[in-house]
Structures are given as structure tokens and as C-alpha cells.
Design a protein around this motif. Structure first.
Motif, PDB file in Angstrom:
ATOM      1  N   LEU A  22       0.845  -1.182   0.000  1.00  0.00           N
ATOM      2  CA  LEU A  22       0.000   0.000   0.000  1.00  0.00           C
ATOM      3  C   LEU A  22       0.886   1.239   0.000  1.00  0.00           C
ATOM      4  O   LEU A  22       1.749   1.380   0.867  1.00  0.00           O
ATOM      5  CB  LEU A  22      -0.904   0.001   1.234  1.00  0.00           C
ATOM      6  N   VAL A  23       0.672   2.112  -0.968  1.00  0.00           N
ATOM      7  CA  VAL A  23       1.492   3.308  -1.114  1.00  0.00           C
ATOM      8  C   VAL A  23       0.611   4.540  -0.968  1.00  0.00           C
ATOM      9  O   VAL A  23      -0.347   4.708  -1.720  1.00  0.00           O
ATOM     10  CB  VAL A  23       2.205   3.329  -2.478  1.00  0.00           C
ATOM     11  N   CYS A  24       0.936   5.356   0.003  1.00  0.00           N
ATOM     12  CA  CYS A  24       0.229   6.613   0.237  1.00  0.00           C
ATOM     13  C   CYS A  24       1.301   7.597   0.693  1.00  0.00           C
ATOM     14  O   CYS A  24       1.414   7.900   1.866  1.00  0.00           O
ATOM     15  CB  CYS A  24      -0.840   6.431   1.300  1.00  0.00           C
ATOM     16  N   THR A  25       2.136   8.018  -0.228  1.00  0.00           N
ATOM     17  CA  THR A  25       3.374   8.743   0.034  1.00  0.00           C
ATOM     18  C   THR A  25       4.374   7.798   0.699  1.00  0.00           C
ATOM     19  O   THR A  25       5.478   7.633   0.225  1.00  0.00           O
ATOM     20  CB  THR A  25       3.169  10.003   0.891  1.00  0.00           C
ATOM     21  N   ASP A  26       3.989   7.148   1.786  1.00  0.00           N
ATOM     22  CA  ASP A  26       4.817   6.139   2.432  1.00  0.00           C
ATOM     23  C   ASP A  26       4.329   4.762   2.021  1.00  0.00           C
ATOM     24  O   ASP A  26       3.246   4.607   1.463  1.00  0.00           O
ATOM     25  CB  ASP A  26       4.743   6.288   3.953  1.00  0.00           C
ATOM     26  N   VAL A  27       5.134   3.747   2.322  1.00  0.00           N
ATOM     27  CA  VAL A  27       4.825   2.373   1.925  1.00  0.00           C
ATOM     28  C   VAL A  27       4.582   1.527   3.169  1.00  0.00           C
ATOM     29  O   VAL A  27       5.339   1.616   4.131  1.00  0.00           O
ATOM     30  CB  VAL A  27       6.001   1.766   1.122  1.00  0.00           C
ATOM     31  N   ILE A  28       3.509   0.728   3.149  1.00  0.00           N
ATOM     32  CA  ILE A  28       3.330  -0.317   4.149  1.00  0.00           C
ATOM     33  C   ILE A  28       3.005  -1.608   3.408  1.00  0.00           C
ATOM     34  O   ILE A  28       2.605  -1.590   2.248  1.00  0.00           O
ATOM     35  CB  ILE A  28       2.242   0.009   5.196  1.00  0.00           C
ATOM     36  N   VAL A  29       3.189  -2.734   4.080  1.00  0.00           N
ATOM     37  CA  VAL A  29       2.939  -4.041   3.480  1.00  0.00           C
ATOM     38  C   VAL A  29       1.959  -4.784   4.366  1.00  0.00           C
ATOM     39  O   VAL A  29       2.101  -4.805   5.593  1.00  0.00           O
ATOM     40  CB  VAL A  29       4.249  -4.849   3.342  1.00  0.00           C
ATOM     41  N   TYR A  30       0.958  -5.402   3.743  1.00  0.00           N
ATOM     42  CA  TYR A  30      -0.045  -6.163   4.479  1.00  0.00           C
ATOM     43  C   TYR A  30      -0.042  -7.604   3.997  1.00  0.00           C
ATOM     44  O   TYR A  30      -0.112  -7.874   2.803  1.00  0.00           O
ATOM     45  CB  TYR A  30      -1.432  -5.548   4.252  1.00  0.00           C
ATOM     46  N   ASP A  31       0.067  -8.534   4.946  1.00  0.00           N
ATOM     47  CA  ASP A  31      -0.049  -9.961   4.649  1.00  0.00           C
ATOM     48  C   ASP A  31      -1.434 -10.387   5.115  1.00  0.00           C
ATOM     49  O   ASP A  31      -1.699 -10.474   6.311  1.00  0.00           O
ATOM     50  CB  ASP A  31       1.037 -10.750   5.371  1.00  0.00           C
ATOM     51  N   ARG A  32      -2.311 -10.623   4.165  1.00  0.00           N
ATOM     52  CA  ARG A  32      -3.706 -10.946   4.482  1.00  0.00           C
ATOM     53  C   ARG A  32      -3.836 -12.294   5.181  1.00  0.00           C
ATOM     54  O   ARG A  32      -4.718 -12.498   6.003  1.00  0.00           O
ATOM     55  CB  ARG A  32      -4.542 -10.933   3.203  1.00  0.00           C
ATOM     56  N   VAL A  33      -2.959 -13.245   4.886  1.00  0.00           N
ATOM     57  CA  VAL A  33      -3.041 -14.570   5.499  1.00  0.00           C
ATOM     58  C   VAL A  33      -2.698 -14.503   6.988  1.00  0.00           C
ATOM     59  O   VAL A  33      -3.442 -14.990   7.827  1.00  0.00           O
ATOM     60  CB  VAL A  33      -2.133 -15.578   4.763  1.00  0.00           C
ATOM     61  N   SER A  34      -1.570 -13.874   7.316  1.00  0.00           N
ATOM     62  CA  SER A  34      -1.169 -13.805   8.728  1.00  0.00           C
ATOM     63  C   SER A  34      -1.791 -12.616   9.454  1.00  0.00           C
ATOM     64  O   SER A  34      -1.679 -12.509  10.667  1.00  0.00           O
ATOM     65  CB  SER A  34       0.354 -13.716   8.848  1.00  0.00           C
ATOM     66  N   ARG A  35      -2.463 -11.725   8.697  1.00  0.00           N
ATOM     67  CA  ARG A  35      -3.102 -10.530   9.238  1.00  0.00           C
ATOM     68  C   ARG A  35      -2.097  -9.658   9.982  1.00  0.00           C
ATOM     69  O   ARG A  35      -2.323  -9.221  11.103  1.00  0.00           O
ATOM     70  CB  ARG A  35      -4.286 -10.898  10.125  1.00  0.00           C
ATOM     71  N   ILE A  36      -0.968  -9.414   9.304  1.00  0.00           N
ATOM     72  CA  ILE A  36       0.079  -8.558   9.862  1.00  0.00           C
ATOM     73  C   ILE A  36       0.320  -7.403   8.903  1.00  0.00           C
ATOM     74  O   ILE A  36       0.455  -7.594   7.697  1.00  0.00           O
ATOM     75  CB  ILE A  36       1.393  -9.326  10.091  1.00  0.00           C
TER      76      ILE A  36
END
Length: 111
Positions: A22-36
Motif C-alpha cells: 500500500l502506497v500513500c506517500t509512504d509504503v506499508i505491506v499487508y499480509d492478508r493470510v497472517s493478518r500482519i
């Protein structure tokens, strides 16, 4: 305590992770399986991340109820790690406020 970028990459490649970047100026990463949700430590409290938790994304509700892990890196280092590791990055959704990509580990040549 933040994890290293190497530990982060090991976590997502050694499991059946379903990865969203997910990019909104900054970047985050989501793992839907582990919900992290993985967030670079230097941007964790940055207000640029607001759209990720305010339900404007199709993953907003899931992000709100997920565990958060900080990574000792910047957004750029996080994005570069996916490229270096050979992930196949595809556009999932884009608006004027954010972009979401899916990331899958590319199959080895000849597989």
C-alpha cells in the motif's frame, strides 16, 4: 522492537503470504493470510498513512484489526527489497489518495 528488513523478507517468503503493498506517500505491506501489517519504523507515526486505516481502501477494516510490526527501514528501502527479491508486482487499485499493489514471488526460470 523493530525487525530487520532481512527478517521481514524471510517471514513473507517462508510462508503462504498474500501480500499487498500500500502506497500513500509512504509504503506499508499487508499480509492478508497472517493478518500482519508491516510498517517502516521511520514512517510509523506519519499522517500520510491515514488512508490505510480509515476505510478508504478495500483493506481498511482488515488493517485496523491486524497486528502491526515495525521494520527498521525506510519506505524506499522496503519497496527496493521487493524488487531485489524478484517479486512480481501488479496494480490492484489506484485512486488519487493511494495505490495498492499485489506482490507474488516470481517462479524460478524453468519451473
Amino acid at each position: 522492537m523493530p525487525i530487520t528488513i532481512a527478517e521481514f523478507m524471510n517471514r513473507i517468503t517462508s510462508t503462504e503470504a498474500e501480500i499487498y503493498i500500500l502506497v500513500c506517500t509512504d509504503v506499508i505491506v499487508y499480509d492478508r493470510v497472517s493478518r500482519i501489517v508491516y510498517i517502516p519504523e521511520v514512517t510509523h507515526r506519519n499522517t500520510n498513512l491515514n488512508p490505510m486505516g480509515d476505510f478508504r481502501t478495500p483493506l481498511g477494516h482488515e488493517l485496523l484489526w491486524s497486528r502491526h510490526v515495525e521494520i527498521d527501514c525506510s519506505s524506499q528501502e522496503l519497496a527496493d527489497a521487493f524488487i531485489s527479491a524478484g517479486y512480481d508486482i501488479k496494480l490492484f487499485e489506484s485512486t488519487k489518495d493511494y495505490i495498492i499493489y499485489t506482490a507474488r514471488k516470481s517462479a524460478p526460470i524453468g519451473a
